[in-house]
Design a protein around this motif. Structure first.
Motif, short mmCIF file in Angstrom:
data_model
loop_
_atom_site.label_atom_id
_atom_site.label_comp_id
_atom_site.label_asym_id
_atom_site.label_seq_id
_atom_site.Cartn_x
_atom_site.Cartn_y
_atom_site.Cartn_z
N PHE A 62 -1.82 -1.35 2.61
CA PHE A 62 -2.14 -2.68 2.08
C PHE A 62 -1.01 -3.28 1.23
O PHE A 62 -0.71 -4.47 1.36
CB PHE A 62 -3.43 -2.63 1.25
N PRO A 63 -0.38 -2.49 0.34
CA PRO A 63 0.68 -3.09 -0.49
C PRO A 63 1.87 -3.61 0.32
O PRO A 63 2.61 -4.47 -0.17
CB PRO A 63 1.11 -1.93 -1.41
N VAL A 64 2.06 -3.10 1.53
CA VAL A 64 3.21 -3.51 2.34
C VAL A 64 2.87 -4.63 3.30
O VAL A 64 3.54 -5.66 3.35
CB VAL A 64 3.78 -2.30 3.13
N ILE A 65 1.80 -4.46 4.09
CA ILE A 65 1.48 -5.46 5.12
C ILE A 65 0.11 -6.10 4.91
O ILE A 65 -0.28 -6.96 5.71
CB ILE A 65 1.55 -4.83 6.54
N ASN A 226 5.90 -10.09 6.03
CA ASN A 226 5.89 -8.83 5.26
C ASN A 226 6.42 -7.71 6.14
O ASN A 226 5.64 -6.98 6.76
CB ASN A 226 4.46 -8.50 4.80
N PRO A 227 7.75 -7.60 6.24
CA PRO A 227 8.36 -6.60 7.13
C PRO A 227 7.79 -5.21 6.85
O PRO A 227 7.85 -4.72 5.72
CB PRO A 227 9.85 -6.67 6.78
N PRO A 228 7.22 -4.58 7.86
CA PRO A 228 6.58 -3.27 7.63
C PRO A 228 7.59 -2.13 7.59
O PRO A 228 8.65 -2.19 8.22
CB PRO A 228 5.67 -3.13 8.85
N THR A 229 7.25 -1.15 6.83
CA THR A 229 8.02 0.09 6.86
C THR A 229 7.43 1.00 7.93
O THR A 229 6.31 0.76 8.42
CB THR A 229 7.95 0.80 5.50
N GLN A 230 8.17 2.03 8.29
CA GLN A 230 7.64 2.98 9.28
C GLN A 230 6.38 3.65 8.75
O GLN A 230 5.43 3.90 9.50
CB GLN A 230 8.70 4.02 9.61
N CYS A 235 0.51 4.43 8.97
CA CYS A 235 -0.81 4.44 8.35
C CYS A 235 -1.78 3.54 9.11
O CYS A 235 -2.94 3.90 9.33
CB CYS A 235 -0.71 3.98 6.89
N ALA A 236 -1.30 2.34 9.51
CA ALA A 236 -2.16 1.41 10.24
C ALA A 236 -2.53 1.98 11.61
O ALA A 236 -3.69 1.86 12.04
CB ALA A 236 -1.46 0.06 10.40
N ALA A 237 -1.55 2.59 12.28
CA ALA A 237 -1.83 3.18 13.59
C ALA A 237 -2.79 4.37 13.44
O ALA A 237 -3.70 4.56 14.28
CB ALA A 237 -0.54 3.64 14.26
N ALA A 238 -2.63 5.15 12.38
CA ALA A 238 -3.53 6.28 12.14
C ALA A 238 -4.96 5.79 11.94
O ALA A 238 -5.91 6.43 12.38
CB ALA A 238 -3.06 7.07 10.92
#
Length: 314
Positions: A62-65, A226-230, A235-238
């Motif tokens: 959430f804090p990233v994307i 909001n450029p995502p980090t790996q 986490c989103a895919a999980a």
């Protein structure tokens, strides 16, 4: 699912507890022995934990994307998984079949976005508990029994206790969780219609695919801004795998080992699992009164399902 996204298997008990249950409920085979029942219980526990742990892991991004970015990625993963399982034959669909599927796709999208936004604001345990009111309402709505009225009163008291006004009360978060509850109830009713008009999981798979398409423009905008980090993407895919694909498959296997009504009773543990996972993984603490409110809502559901399952079939 369930709770972050309900699979067709997760809604079988809700269909069974209404007066207009339909054929998919019969996919729950009789339990041959205690070994099969214990295996089914282990599967249901694993499914519930997977669902809530997936939601907790997704919230770490959430804090990233933000919740919208997490839901977009999650919907894409879920769409791929359900389309692979359902294998819909799109060319054979008629307009009468497309109608509930399109509505179901809109409900899918709204349900998950509202739930994850609620989790971001009020925490996993409270959000999932309030969302749980959706299937409970469906189970109680068709009944005219006094015991169900009592269950509704107990559940309502639990909700009032959870949402009691305070200076720090996040009314938007509560509203989003209740919107998710409305969407889950709508999902159950729409899935019944889809189940009548399309075989197997074809309709649900197409709805998941369309829901994923709806999030393509949203996801692009959010991920560009909001450029995502790996790590965030992981986490989103999980969340998509743990809260959608894996519970879907586990639930289908569990329903071969336990009756549908027993599945529904055990499903009531999910708000407790959500609160526990939120505490252990995210450090989201609940007050004693909030735990009592969750227990009241869960108990109301268990009583309703148990007493309904004991009614004679006509």
């Amino acid at each position: 699912m369930h709770f972050a996204e309900a699979s067709p298997a997760r809604t079988l008990w809700c269909m069974q507890t209404t007066e207009h249950a339909h054929r998919p409920v019969t996919t729950s085979a009789p339990v041959a022995d205690n070994g099969g029942r214990y295996a089914g219980i282990a599967m249901m526990l694993g499914s519930g934990l997977s669902n809530q742990v997936g939601a907790a892991i997704g919230s770490l991004a959430f804090p990233v994307i933000g919740p919208a970015g997490v839901v977009a990625v999650r919907q894409w993963v879920a769409a791929v998984a359900l389309l692979a399982v359902g294998r819909p034959r799109l060319r054979s669909f008629t307009w009468r079949q497309w109608q509930p599927v399109l509505l179901l796709a809109a409900v899918f999208a709204t349900m998950n976005l509202s739930l994850y936004s609620a989790i971001d604001r009020i925490g996993l345990g409270l959000a999932v508990t309030l969302e749980f009111l959706g299937p409970l309402a469906v189970a109680l709505a068709a009944s005219r029994r006094l015991v169900d009225l009592g269950c509704a009163v107990v559940a309502a008291a639990g909700v009032v206790a959870l949402t009691r006004p305070q200076p720090t009360t996040d009314y938007l978060g509560i509203g989003l969780a209740l919107l998710a509850a409305v969407c889950w109830a709508s999902y159950i009713l729409l899935n019944r219609s889809v189940g009548r008009r399309l075989p197997g999981a074809e309709g649900t798979a197409v709805a998941a695919g369309l829901s994923g398409l709806l999030f393509v423009p949203i996801g692009i905008v959010v991920l560009v801004e909001n450029p995502p980090t790996q790590a965030a993407l992981g986490c989103a895919a999980a969340a998509g795998i743990l809260s959608s694909a894996l519970p879907f498959l586990i639930d289908m296997l569990a329903l071969r080992r336990v009756p549908a009504h027993f599945f529904g009773i055990f499903m009531s543990i999910n708000p407790v699992l959500a609160a526990t996972v939120g505490l252990v993984f995210l450090g989201q603490t609940l007050q004693a009164s909030e735990w009592l409110s969750i227990a009241a809502i869960v108990t109301a559901n268990i009583v309703s399902v148990i007493t309904t399952s004991r009614q004679p079939r006509v």
